[in-house]
Design a protein around this motif. Structure first.
Motif, PDB file in Angstrom:
ATOM      1  N   LYS A   1       0.823  -1.211   0.000  1.00  0.00           N
ATOM      2  CA  LYS A   1       0.000   0.000   0.000  1.00  0.00           C
ATOM      3  C   LYS A   1       0.855   1.258   0.000  1.00  0.00           C
ATOM      4  O   LYS A   1       0.527   2.259  -0.633  1.00  0.00           O
ATOM      5  CB  LYS A   1      -0.908   0.011   1.228  1.00  0.00           C
TER       6      LYS A   1
ATOM      7  N   GLY B   1       0.728   3.963  -2.781  1.00  0.00           N
ATOM      8  CA  GLY B   1       0.255   5.265  -2.350  1.00  0.00           C
ATOM      9  C   GLY B   1       1.271   6.376  -2.411  1.00  0.00           C
ATOM     10  O   GLY B   1       0.955   7.522  -2.089  1.00  0.00           O
ATOM     11  N   SER B   2       2.500   6.081  -2.807  1.00  0.00           N
ATOM     12  CA  SER B   2       3.506   7.144  -2.846  1.00  0.00           C
ATOM     13  C   SER B   2       4.275   7.196  -4.163  1.00  0.00           C
ATOM     14  O   SER B   2       4.820   8.248  -4.510  1.00  0.00           O
ATOM     15  CB  SER B   2       4.509   6.963  -1.695  1.00  0.00           C
TER      16      SER B   2
ATOM     17  N   HIS C   1       2.281   5.078 -10.570  1.00  0.00           N
ATOM     18  CA  HIS C   1       2.034   3.713 -11.022  1.00  0.00           C
ATOM     19  C   HIS C   1       2.829   3.385 -12.288  1.00  0.00           C
ATOM     20  O   HIS C   1       3.472   2.338 -12.371  1.00  0.00           O
ATOM     21  CB  HIS C   1       0.539   3.500 -11.262  1.00  0.00           C
TER      22      HIS C   1
ATOM     23  N   TYR D   1      -2.904  13.526  -7.884  1.00  0.00           N
ATOM     24  CA  TYR D   1      -1.735  12.838  -7.340  1.00  0.00           C
ATOM     25  C   TYR D   1      -1.499  13.229  -5.886  1.00  0.00           C
ATOM     26  O   TYR D   1      -1.215  12.369  -5.049  1.00  0.00           O
ATOM     27  CB  TYR D   1      -0.489  13.155  -8.172  1.00  0.00           C
TER      28      TYR D   1
ATOM     29  N   ALA E   1      -3.658  14.155  -3.834  1.00  0.00           N
ATOM     30  CA  ALA E   1      -4.741  13.627  -3.003  1.00  0.00           C
ATOM     31  C   ALA E   1      -4.341  12.291  -2.381  1.00  0.00           C
ATOM     32  O   ALA E   1      -4.698  11.986  -1.246  1.00  0.00           O
ATOM     33  CB  ALA E   1      -6.009  13.465  -3.836  1.00  0.00           C
ATOM     34  N   LYS E   2      -3.599  11.464  -3.129  1.00  0.00           N
ATOM     35  CA  LYS E   2      -3.182  10.173  -2.570  1.00  0.00           C
ATOM     36  C   LYS E   2      -1.982  10.320  -1.626  1.00  0.00           C
ATOM     37  O   LYS E   2      -1.717   9.436  -0.827  1.00  0.00           O
ATOM     38  CB  LYS E   2      -2.871   9.177  -3.693  1.00  0.00           C
TER      39      LYS E   2
ATOM     40  N   ARG F   1      -2.493  11.476   2.927  1.00  0.00           N
ATOM     41  CA  ARG F   1      -2.408  10.724   4.192  1.00  0.00           C
ATOM     42  C   ARG F   1      -0.992  10.674   4.750  1.00  0.00           C
ATOM     43  O   ARG F   1      -0.793  10.277   5.894  1.00  0.00           O
ATOM     44  CB  ARG F   1      -2.957   9.307   4.008  1.00  0.00           C
TER      45      ARG F   1
ATOM     46  N   GLU G   1      -1.762   6.993 -13.557  1.00  0.00           N
ATOM     47  CA  GLU G   1      -2.307   6.354 -12.358  1.00  0.00           C
ATOM     48  C   GLU G   1      -3.400   5.385 -12.785  1.00  0.00           C
ATOM     49  O   GLU G   1      -4.254   5.721 -13.630  1.00  0.00           O
ATOM     50  CB  GLU G   1      -2.887   7.408 -11.417  1.00  0.00           C
TER      51      GLU G   1
ATOM     52  N   LYS H   1      -6.531   2.359 -12.098  1.00  0.00           N
ATOM     53  CA  LYS H   1      -7.630   2.000 -11.201  1.00  0.00           C
ATOM     54  C   LYS H   1      -7.273   0.771 -10.372  1.00  0.00           C
ATOM     55  O   LYS H   1      -7.676   0.655  -9.214  1.00  0.00           O
ATOM     56  CB  LYS H   1      -8.902   1.733 -12.023  1.00  0.00           C
TER      57      LYS H   1
END
Length: 432
Positions: free
Chosen positions: A55, A59-60, A63, A127, A129-130, A133, A244, A246
């Motif tokens: 993950k 997430g960083s 892709h 980008y 947005a991911k 966190r 990126e 899906k």
């Protein structure tokens, strides 16, 4: 009726002469329970660690990065056709142009380097947005003239959101070093000093917008495409196209389809999110496979304890087995007595192990804190840390396979001594 007699004798042999359940049966049940407990808990936690690492990469890291071989910059207009084709693909979530290179940042007396990803306005929205966190402080909105940096860099240069940094491309440093060597080789002292004075890094000012956690978001910084073009002197050029997906887990199948469909231009190559951590993911997979082998050995040891119980009971009940055989009991009925006994041990032990594995997984973080207290450590865990809690990924199929495997191993372990007991000559058994 014969089956009822088989079960009756199986229950009777599980009991000791002076207690409800024999000590050796309890030991066998605990052995099976511990095997199930270890298999489920360790398997779930290791799967959790692997999942969290995956993950983090997804997430960083981008892709897919499509870029010319040798990472040569291309004019942004040359990527318009490629972007249009890529965005039409059903697997693609978003796509944009990008710039990726290394730069140096200075603040006060501190200096450090980082990889920077420059994104256009439309690409920055999805980008970043991911990356949200992983935010530590400040803002992640990529405005022109601003930078989002990893916390390792902000710590090294002692900078905080709102501070102004002096930044310059790594190519500037390379050029300055080459000119320094050339000046050092100059024999004429006047020309040498003049050459030294011409050596400059040409920094530009950039405002620190925010900081991300290096341990989870990686060591990259972020800025707008316009800012990256200014820092690296690219004008209207970019490094390629960022994609990126899906379903990031299918990235290899997707890029293969892109290549077969001719979407990747001739002379271009690709970089995938798996490239950054593929070796680590493979290592974690190997670690999990080896741990499963160790846990399987624990299971086999538990099965041997069941076999030991069956051997002990068949030895103790040798005369009774002889009587049953003399009265006409078939070998399958004798075997059924001891296999039923093993089934009881396997099922009860598996259920106990299943219940306690659920409790351990539910209270795993409290257990960790308790162990920390016993060892003299601190119970305070920074919630901002990567993996501040112990991850666990519980897979129903794995639990079902573990429980079935436990019971089946117990039955198989009981078969050899039960079969040998059923073949005893009644005359010899009664004489002994």
């Amino acid at each position: 009726m014969l089956s009822n007699a088989t079960l009756f004798l199986a229950r009777r042999y599980l009991r000791a002469r002076r207690s409800f359940v024999s000590v050796i049966t309890i030991i066998s049940i605990l052995g099976v329970a511990l095997g199930v407990l270890a298999m489920i808990v360790i398997g779930s936690v290791m799967k959790g660690f692997e999942g969290e690492f995956r993950k983090t990469l997804i997430g960083s890291e981008p892709h897919i990065l499509l870029h010319p071989e040798g990472s040569k910059p291309v004019d942004v207009k040359a990527t318009a056709g490629l972007l249009a084709k890529v965005r039409q693909q059903p697997e693609v979530l978003a796509a944009c142009t990008y710039i990726r290179s290394v730069m140096f940042a200075e603040h006060g007396h501190g200096q450090s380097a980082m990889s920077v990803l420059g994104l256009p306005e439309d690409g920055a929205k999805f980008y970043m947005a991911k990356i949200a966190r992983h935010k530590l402080e400040g803002s992640l909105d990529l405005v022109p003239g601003g930078l989002v940096c990893p916390d390792y860099l902000t710590a090294e240069i002692n900078a905080h959101p709102g501070d102004t940094l002096s930044v310059y491309a790594s190519s500037n440093v390379t050029s300055a070093v080459n000119r320094f060597h050339a000046a050092s080789d100059e024999q004429d002292e006047t020309k040498r000093h003049a050459a030294y004075k011409e050596i400059k890094l040409h920094p530009m000012d950039a405002r620190l917008l925010g900081a991300t956690k290096t341990e989870s978001a990686g060591p990259s910084g972020y800025c707008s495409l316009e800012t990256a073009q200014q820092i690296f002197g690219l004008g209207t050029q970019v490094n390629g196209v960022l994609i990126e997906l899906k379903q990031p887990g299918e990235v290899k199948a997707v890029i293969k389809r892109f290549e077969e469909a001719g979407l990747v231009p001739a002379g271009w190559s690709h970089s995938l999110w798996t490239d950054e951590g593929e070796a680590r993911l493979a290592a974690m997979g190997n670690e999990r496979a080896m741990m499963n082998i160790v846990l399987l050995i624990i299971f086999v040891v538990a099965a041997f304890s069941v076999m030991n119980t069956t051997i002990t009971v068949t030895t103790q009940k040798r005369r009774e087995i002889g009587v049953l055989t003399a009265l006409g009991s078939r070998q399958s009925q004798i075997v059924g007595i001891f296999v039923s006994q093993a089934a009881f041990v396997g099922i009860v032990g598996t259920l106990i192990g299943l219940v306690f594995s659920g409790l351990v997984l539910h209270f795993r973080n409290e257990i960790r804190m308790g162990i920390a207290v016993v060892n003299g450590g601190s119970t305070d865990v920074d919630s901002g840390m990567f993996l501040a809690t112990i991850p666990a990924q519980i897979e129903p199929w794995f639990i079902v396979v573990t429980c079935l495997g436990s019971v089946i191993l117990c039955l198989l372990a009981a078969l050899p001594p039960a079969w040998l007991a059923a073949r005893v000559d009644p005359a010899v058994a009664l004489r002994d």
